[in-house]
Scaffold this active site. Structure first.
Site, PDB file in Angstrom:
ATOM      1  N   SER A  22       0.783  -1.062  -0.028  1.00 40.65           N
ATOM      2  CA  SER A  22       0.031   0.006   0.049  1.00 40.65           C
ATOM      3  C   SER A  22       0.962   1.232  -0.042  1.00 40.65           C
ATOM      4  CB  SER A  22      -0.939  -0.088   1.127  1.00 40.65           C
ATOM      5  OG  SER A  22      -0.305  -0.447   2.574  1.00 40.65           O
ATOM      6  N   ASN A 108      -2.575  -2.658  13.103  1.00 39.39           N
ATOM      7  CA  ASN A 108      -3.937  -2.381  13.103  1.00 39.39           C
ATOM      8  C   ASN A 108      -4.469  -1.184  13.830  1.00 39.39           C
ATOM      9  OD1 ASN A 108      -3.843  -4.880  11.717  1.00 39.39           O
ATOM     10  ND2 ASN A 108      -4.951  -6.038  13.157  1.00 39.39           N
ATOM     11  N   THR A 153     -39.003  27.385 -10.771  1.00 43.48           N
ATOM     12  CA  THR A 153     -39.221  25.752 -10.513  1.00 43.48           C
ATOM     13  C   THR A 153     -39.329  25.064 -11.724  1.00 43.48           C
ATOM     14  OG1 THR A 153     -41.814  26.469 -10.283  1.00 43.48           O
ATOM     15  CG2 THR A 153     -40.360  26.519  -8.343  1.00 43.48           C
ATOM     16  N   HIS A 154     -39.156  23.739 -11.656  1.00 46.12           N
ATOM     17  CA  HIS A 154     -39.029  22.985 -13.024  1.00 46.12           C
ATOM     18  C   HIS A 154     -38.268  23.481 -13.903  1.00 46.12           C
ATOM     19  CE1 HIS A 154     -42.481  20.793 -10.876  1.00 46.12           C
ATOM     20  NE2 HIS A 154     -42.797  22.087 -10.638  1.00 46.12           N
ATOM     21  N   SER A 275     -13.311  26.352 -28.725  1.00 44.03           N
ATOM     22  CA  SER A 275     -13.531  24.831 -29.462  1.00 44.03           C
ATOM     23  C   SER A 275     -12.549  24.925 -30.505  1.00 44.03           C
ATOM     24  CB  SER A 275     -14.771  24.736 -29.992  1.00 44.03           C
ATOM     25  OG  SER A 275     -14.830  24.056 -31.168  1.00 44.03           O
ATOM     26  N   LYS A 281     -17.227  29.459 -30.100  1.00 44.94           N
ATOM     27  CA  LYS A 281     -17.377  28.916 -28.787  1.00 44.94           C
ATOM     28  C   LYS A 281     -16.567  29.552 -27.850  1.00 44.94           C
ATOM     29  CE  LYS A 281     -19.464  25.353 -28.406  1.00 44.94           C
ATOM     30  NZ  LYS A 281     -20.344  24.225 -28.142  1.00 44.94           N
ATOM     31  N   GLU A 288     -18.232  22.413 -15.862  1.00 43.91           N
ATOM     32  CA  GLU A 288     -18.807  21.193 -16.300  1.00 43.91           C
ATOM     33  C   GLU A 288     -17.874  19.955 -15.793  1.00 43.91           C
ATOM     34  OE1 GLU A 288     -20.290  21.350 -21.004  1.00 43.91           O
ATOM     35  OE2 GLU A 288     -18.111  22.063 -20.546  1.00 43.91           O
ATOM     36  N   TYR A 315     -10.467  -6.760  12.263  1.00 46.80           N
ATOM     37  CA  TYR A 315      -9.464  -6.165  11.227  1.00 46.80           C
ATOM     38  C   TYR A 315      -9.565  -6.986  10.106  1.00 46.80           C
ATOM     39  CZ  TYR A 315      -5.716  -4.347   8.128  1.00 46.80           C
ATOM     40  OH  TYR A 315      -5.032  -4.056   6.969  1.00 46.80           O
ATOM     41  N   GLN A 320      -7.667  -1.839   3.889  1.00 45.68           N
ATOM     42  CA  GLN A 320      -6.478  -0.978   3.416  1.00 45.68           C
ATOM     43  C   GLN A 320      -7.087  -0.467   2.109  1.00 45.68           C
ATOM     44  OE1 GLN A 320      -2.577  -2.816   2.915  1.00 45.68           O
ATOM     45  NE2 GLN A 320      -2.987  -2.738   0.811  1.00 45.68           N
ATOM     46  N   LYS A 323      -8.263   3.824   1.915  1.00 44.96           N
ATOM     47  CA  LYS A 323      -7.188   4.947   1.758  1.00 44.96           C
ATOM     48  C   LYS A 323      -7.318   5.811   0.335  1.00 44.96           C
ATOM     49  CE  LYS A 323      -4.033   2.997   4.753  1.00 44.96           C
ATOM     50  NZ  LYS A 323      -5.206   1.745   4.954  1.00 44.96           N
TER      51      LYS A 323
HETATM   52  N1  ARG Z   1      -1.318  -1.411   5.295  1.00 44.78           N
HETATM   53  C1  ARG Z   1      -2.125  -1.995   6.117  1.00 44.78           C
HETATM   54  C2  ARG Z   1      -3.702  -1.012   5.998  1.00 44.78           C
HETATM   55  O1  ARG Z   1      -3.691  -0.205   5.092  1.00 44.78           O
HETATM   56  C3  ARG Z   1      -1.721  -1.885   7.381  1.00 44.78           C
HETATM   57  C4  ARG Z   1      -2.228  -2.909   8.368  1.00 44.78           C
HETATM   58  C5  ARG Z   1      -1.863  -4.048   8.114  1.00 44.78           C
HETATM   59  N2  ARG Z   1      -2.406  -4.698   9.127  1.00 44.78           N
HETATM   60  C6  ARG Z   1      -2.395  -6.271   8.944  1.00 44.78           C
HETATM   61  N3  ARG Z   1      -2.905  -6.952   9.843  1.00 44.78           N
HETATM   62  N4  ARG Z   1      -1.794  -6.701   7.751  1.00 44.78           N
HETATM   63  O2  ARG Z   1      -4.508  -1.678   6.231  1.00 44.78           O
END
Ligand code: ARG
Length: 460
Positions: A22, A108, A153-154, A275, A281, A288, A315, A320, A323
């Site tokens: 990660s 964790n 409205t509408h 354009s 244009k 947009e 967990y 992961q 993120k």
């Molecule tokens: N890179 C992991 C995450 O973002 C970190 C935690 C890893 N924990 C584990 N038990 N493998 O969640």
């Protein structure tokens, strides 16, 4: 080096490592990860789980690592994730002492802590930008209290409104966004560190000390929940989603209002594009794109909600995936808020066109009905009579403002001279003095109220 190699006889496959890593996205957590580690190390020293000297050695080295990353002399690479990277680097620098940092901690609870620290800062940044946007809107509103536009409205002309009242409507939405983010902050501001892998820790740690070093208001009360809870991520992305919905609606209005057919606003050249084939244009690409990017953020929300759904406690590595969804929503929202604010600051209003458009149709038909009601006719009947007058106008190419008194009187004997004033858009707007209405006094009060609520929010 991996943090968990001991148990294995075979090295992991390169493809599995690539898939599992990660670091390519969680490098963004480096600052918060190191901060949390410094606090953890300090607490370990204070509680004598490690010695004071070891604690200081670790903290000093972490400060140096942070400085080197910031300077750009320490590239973040070659590890499974940011936590592994920092710990490897620490051990490289101070040897065996570095290996003590992870005492009484698991990745964790560490990653959950990093994510909360990151999200808290992100909320503050987003709120600052929303505040800047509302400040721009208040400026625009202040300059446009006396100007009139058609309210829809509408997307059909409904009643004339004040331009400032229209702009204030968006300020109200963005104020609600501010409140929502502020509320989300409260639930994010809870420290999971000390939950270990899931069951807590048998070391005599002082969680309150770590929390206070990291400026967390509260500490989590259930370690099983704490390591697997990503509600705050979902909530944050939901706040982003609704904010994007508001920006997107505003953009849609501006795209329509800047078209040749409406011509109410003009987006400055610097914020439009041409354009490649049609020389005439001037395209509203920026609004947009903001409208289009709203879909991305909704996608991020769907992603995190789906990740959470069906996850067995506690967990799981699925987490992961929190993120990229969070980072993408954050980048998108910050980018959109910034460019949209600039675009607004460079937007010009054609107040004459807006006023003419408000006067052109039958936007004061409700005023005609209300007039009859004031003269004693029940509203339903007044509505029907006015409908007939509008039909007469359409069939005879007239407007309510240009219709002669005797024609009004042919529909009802209740009409007197003053009906001719009553159908003017300026009078119609001024007549709605109710709190929240279109009259100047009400709109000015709305501006004051928005300002008050905005200031109150940033005092807390
Ligand atoms: N890179 C992991 C995450 O973002 C970190 C935690 C890893 N924990 C584990 N038990 N493998 O969640």
């Amino acid at each position: 080096m991996k943090l968990w190699e001991g148990r294995f006889t075979q090295p992991s496959a390169k493809s599995a490592d690539d898939f599992n890593q990660s670091l390519s996205f969680d490098y963004k957590l480096y600052w918060h990860d190191i901060l949390a580690s410094i606090a953890h190390a300090k607490m370990l020293g204070e509680t004598q789980i490690i010695t004071k000297e070891e604690s200081e050695k670790i903290s000093d080295a972490l400060v140096n690592i942070l400085a080197d990353i910031e300077k750009g002399t320490l590239p973040i690479e070659g590890a499974e994730d940011i936590h592994t990277f920092v710990e490897n680097e620490l051990t490289k620098r101070i040897g065996a002492t570095g290996k003590k940092l992870h005492t009484a901690r698991s990745r964790n609870d560490q990653v959950a802590t990093d994510m909360r620290l990151y999200t808290k800062d992100s909320i503050v940044n987003v709120c600052d930008q929303i505040k800047a946007l509302i400040t721009t809107l208040l400026d625009i509103a202040n300059n446009n209290v006396r100007f009139i536009m058609p309210g829809y409205t509408h997307l059909q002309k409904a009643q004339p409104i004040s331009v400032a009242q229209y702009v204030n409507a968006y300020s109200e939405m963005f104020l609600r966004d501010l409140e929502r983010f502020t509320d989300c902050y409260k639930r994010t501001d809870v420290m999971p560190l000390g939950s270990g892998a899931l069951a807590g820790t048998d070391f005599p740690i002082d969680r309150r000390m770590t929390a206070s070093l990291l400026s967390f208001s509260e500490i989590s009360q259930n370690s099983v929940d704490a390591v697997s809870d990503r509600d705050f991520v979902a909530e944050y992305i939901f706040c982003c989603s609704l904010l994007m919905a508001h920006l997107s609606r505003f953009c849609e209005d501006l795209i329509i209002y800047s078209s040749e057919e409406f011509g109410f606003v003009e987006i400055a050249d610097g914020y439009t594009t041409g354009s490649s084939i049609m020389p005439q244009k001037k395209n509203p690409d920026i609004p947009e794109l903001v409208r289009g990017k709203t879909g991305r953020v909704y996608g991020d929300l769907t992603a995190i909600l789906t990740v959470i759904k069906g996850l067995p406690l506690s967990y799981d590595k699925d987490l992961q995936e929190d993120k990229e969804a969070l980072f993408d929503a954050e980048d998108t929202v910050l980018g959109c808020l910034n460019i949209f604010n600039e675009l607004l600051q460079n937007l010009s209003f054609d107040t004459r066109k807006m006023r003419n458009a408000a006067a052109g149709g039958f936007a004061t038909a409700t005023d005609v009905a209300d007039y009859l009601v004031q003269k004693g006719m029940p509203f339903r009947d007044a509505h029907a009579v006015t409908g007939q007058i509008v039909r007469y106008c359409i069939e005879n190419g007239k407007t309510l403002e240009r219709l002669e008194l005797h024609v009004y009187q042919s529909f009802s004997t209740l009409f007197e001279e003053d009906i001719l004033q009553c159908v003017k858009v300026g009078r119609s707007v001024e007549a709605r003095k109710v709190i929240g209405g279109s009259a100047r006094s009400a709109v000015r009060e709305n501006i004051r109220s928005i300002t008050r609520r905005l200031n109150r929010m940033f005092k807390e």
